[in-house]
Design a protein around this motif. Sequence first.
Motif, PDB file in Angstrom:
ATOM      1  N   GLN A  76     144.879  24.274 -21.136  1.00  0.00           N
ATOM      2  CA  GLN A  76     143.439  24.010 -21.039  1.00  0.00           C
ATOM      3  C   GLN A  76     143.099  22.631 -21.605  1.00  0.00           C
ATOM      4  O   GLN A  76     142.271  21.911 -21.038  1.00  0.00           O
ATOM      5  N   SER A  98     144.033  20.137 -19.119  1.00  0.00           N
ATOM      6  CA  SER A  98     143.054  20.146 -18.022  1.00  0.00           C
ATOM      7  C   SER A  98     141.866  19.255 -18.367  1.00  0.00           C
ATOM      8  O   SER A  98     141.417  18.460 -17.534  1.00  0.00           O
ATOM      9  N   ARG A 142     141.328  17.555 -14.332  1.00  0.00           N
ATOM     10  CA  ARG A 142     141.695  18.450 -13.225  1.00  0.00           C
ATOM     11  C   ARG A 142     142.416  19.655 -13.809  1.00  0.00           C
ATOM     12  O   ARG A 142     142.951  19.574 -14.907  1.00  0.00           O
ATOM     13  N   PRO A 143     142.458  20.761 -13.079  1.00  0.00           N
ATOM     14  CA  PRO A 143     143.110  21.952 -13.623  1.00  0.00           C
ATOM     15  C   PRO A 143     144.617  21.741 -13.857  1.00  0.00           C
ATOM     16  O   PRO A 143     145.309  21.156 -13.028  1.00  0.00           O
ATOM     17  N   ARG A 167     147.629  24.343 -14.897  1.00  0.00           N
ATOM     18  CA  ARG A 167     147.906  25.758 -15.131  1.00  0.00           C
ATOM     19  C   ARG A 167     149.213  25.896 -15.909  1.00  0.00           C
ATOM     20  O   ARG A 167     150.138  25.108 -15.729  1.00  0.00           O
TER      21      ARG A 167
END
Length: 160
Positions: free
Chosen positions: A82, A85, A90-91, A93
């Motif tokens: 996180q 991110s 941007r994400p 994971r």
Amino acid sequence: RESGIRYTILRPVFFMENWLGMKERIEHGSLALPLSPDTRFQMIAVDDIGAFAALAFEHTGHWENRAVDIAGDDLSMTEVAQAFSRAAGRPVRYEQVPWDEFERQAGPEITVMYRWFEDVGYHVDIGAIRQQYPHLTNFARWLNTRWQSPQTEQKGSASA
């Protein structure tokens, strides 16, 4: 200890700068390690290690004949992803890869280290360490000062 020689031993945890070696993959949206998503992972910025070494030289009486574990932050692997991110814009994971796959890619020595992170891990009292050095770097601050996303780098280049 038996030699009578004065010492200070600093025992840092995982260096935040180690993430830079995984930067390309992280910037593409994936943080892939064998650790469980909820595994707590302690880290420290190398600048903070230097600050503790300086403190040991500046205040020898306080640090003499001590061994001190040092860490700056403690996050789960999900929380690390996180934070990446937010830094990357941007994400990112978190992907838990199988141990055998990780060992094929990283080798047996690195796998042993990560198994230790998973099974034992560090347990530094970061609050106590922060009392010794109030400017201790947390991961968010390290990311803000040491991690440049390609988008940020491009914006900086365009305005230069």
